[in-house]
Write a protein that holds these residues in place. Structure first.
Motif, PDB file in Angstrom:
ATOM      1  N   ILE A 297      12.658   2.665  10.002  1.00 33.26           N
ATOM      2  CA  ILE A 297      12.495   1.624   9.174  1.00 33.26           C
ATOM      3  C   ILE A 297      11.194   1.337   8.160  1.00 33.26           C
ATOM      4  O   ILE A 297      10.342   1.520   8.288  1.00 33.26           O
ATOM      5  N   PHE A 298      11.823   1.068   7.501  1.00 30.22           N
ATOM      6  CA  PHE A 298      10.594   0.540   6.470  1.00 30.22           C
ATOM      7  C   PHE A 298      10.264  -0.755   6.569  1.00 30.22           C
ATOM      8  O   PHE A 298      11.175  -1.990   6.058  1.00 30.22           O
ATOM      9  N   SER A 299       9.102  -0.988   7.228  1.00 33.96           N
ATOM     10  CA  SER A 299       8.147  -1.931   7.563  1.00 33.96           C
ATOM     11  C   SER A 299       7.229  -2.758   5.786  1.00 33.96           C
ATOM     12  O   SER A 299       6.505  -1.614   5.233  1.00 33.96           O
ATOM     13  N   LYS A 300       8.502  -3.208   5.563  1.00 36.66           N
ATOM     14  CA  LYS A 300       7.516  -3.937   4.506  1.00 36.66           C
ATOM     15  C   LYS A 300       6.225  -4.986   4.109  1.00 36.66           C
ATOM     16  O   LYS A 300       6.194  -5.667   5.097  1.00 36.66           O
ATOM     17  N   LEU A 301       5.165  -4.392   3.616  1.00 41.06           N
ATOM     18  CA  LEU A 301       4.019  -5.320   3.872  1.00 41.06           C
ATOM     19  C   LEU A 301       3.337  -6.353   2.292  1.00 41.06           C
ATOM     20  O   LEU A 301       3.304  -6.540   2.544  1.00 41.06           O
ATOM     21  N   ILE A 302       3.916  -4.757   0.880  1.00 44.04           N
ATOM     22  CA  ILE A 302       3.840  -6.455   0.324  1.00 44.04           C
ATOM     23  C   ILE A 302       5.419  -5.455  -0.890  1.00 44.04           C
ATOM     24  O   ILE A 302       5.850  -5.009  -0.749  1.00 44.04           O
ATOM     25  N   LYS A 303       5.568  -7.436  -0.817  1.00 45.35           N
ATOM     26  CA  LYS A 303       7.303  -7.946  -1.119  1.00 45.35           C
ATOM     27  C   LYS A 303       6.962  -7.827  -3.012  1.00 45.35           C
ATOM     28  O   LYS A 303       5.985  -7.622  -3.657  1.00 45.35           O
TER      29      LYS A 303
END
Length: 190
Positions: free
Chosen positions: A38-44
């Motif tokens: 899973i891609f854990s998004k930190l900076i949108k």
């Protein structure tokens, strides 16, 4: 090119563009890989830079002494559909049950667009770090547009797949906690 022309006009003092403010932004979302791909998004995407964000993570296995920190860029929910920018290994984590170690991951993009990713184990103090130059993650407009379009096209499919992986991860965590309760007879007797 248009942004560069406007910036040059502002810097040279032309009065017709004095009220224009240009912000540099991230072209795509940045984050790391977590359990199950899973891609854990930190900076949108479209976040103004400079920017800094921190997020806590943990291990996924008992007595894990190292974790791989894989940095990705993209808009999809799974890392396999996004672009790998960099990776490093955080070593020196003290062996502990799954979920106990607290690992702080920090993303920082400076005013020059250089991305610095650090990971630090809160208990042992061990840390790792990597820098990604802007040229490595600043893609052409065509590639960015294509990636955004693909993310929209596969949004529902990606959402369902992500939910399935998260459900499996939750089930594994539940089974793990039940197993540990049965292994600890003192707590079970109480």
């Amino acid at each position: 090119a248009v942004g560069a022309a406007i910036q040059a006009s502002v810097l040279s003092g032309h009065h017709d563009v004095q009220d224009v403010v240009l912000l540099d932004v991230t072209p795509l979302t940045l984050g790391i890989e977590t359990k199950g791909g899973i891609f854990s998004k930190l900076i949108k995407r479209n976040t103004a830079i400079p920017f800094i964000v921190e997020q806590m993570y943990s291990t996924t296995k008992d007595n894990q002494e190292a974790v791989d920190v894989n940095v990705f860029q993209g808009e999809r929910n799974l890392v396999k559909e996004n672009k790998l920018l960099a990776s490093f290994e955080l070593n020196g984590i003290r062996p502990a049950p799954v979920g106990v170690p607290k690992i702080k991951v920090k993303f920082y993009i400076d005013k020059d667009g250089i991305l610095t990713v650090t990971a630090r184990d809160q208990d042992s103090g061990s840390s790792g770090k990597i820098q990604v130059d802007r040229s490595k993650y600043h893609l052409s407009d065509e590639v960015i547009t294509k990636m955004i379009k693909e993310a929209k096209t596969f949004e529902e499919e990606d959402k369902k797949l992500k939910e399935k992986i998260e459900a499996r991860n939750d089930l594994e965590s539940y089974v793990y906690s039940i197993r540990n309760q049965f292994n600890d007879w003192n707590d079970l007797a109480g």
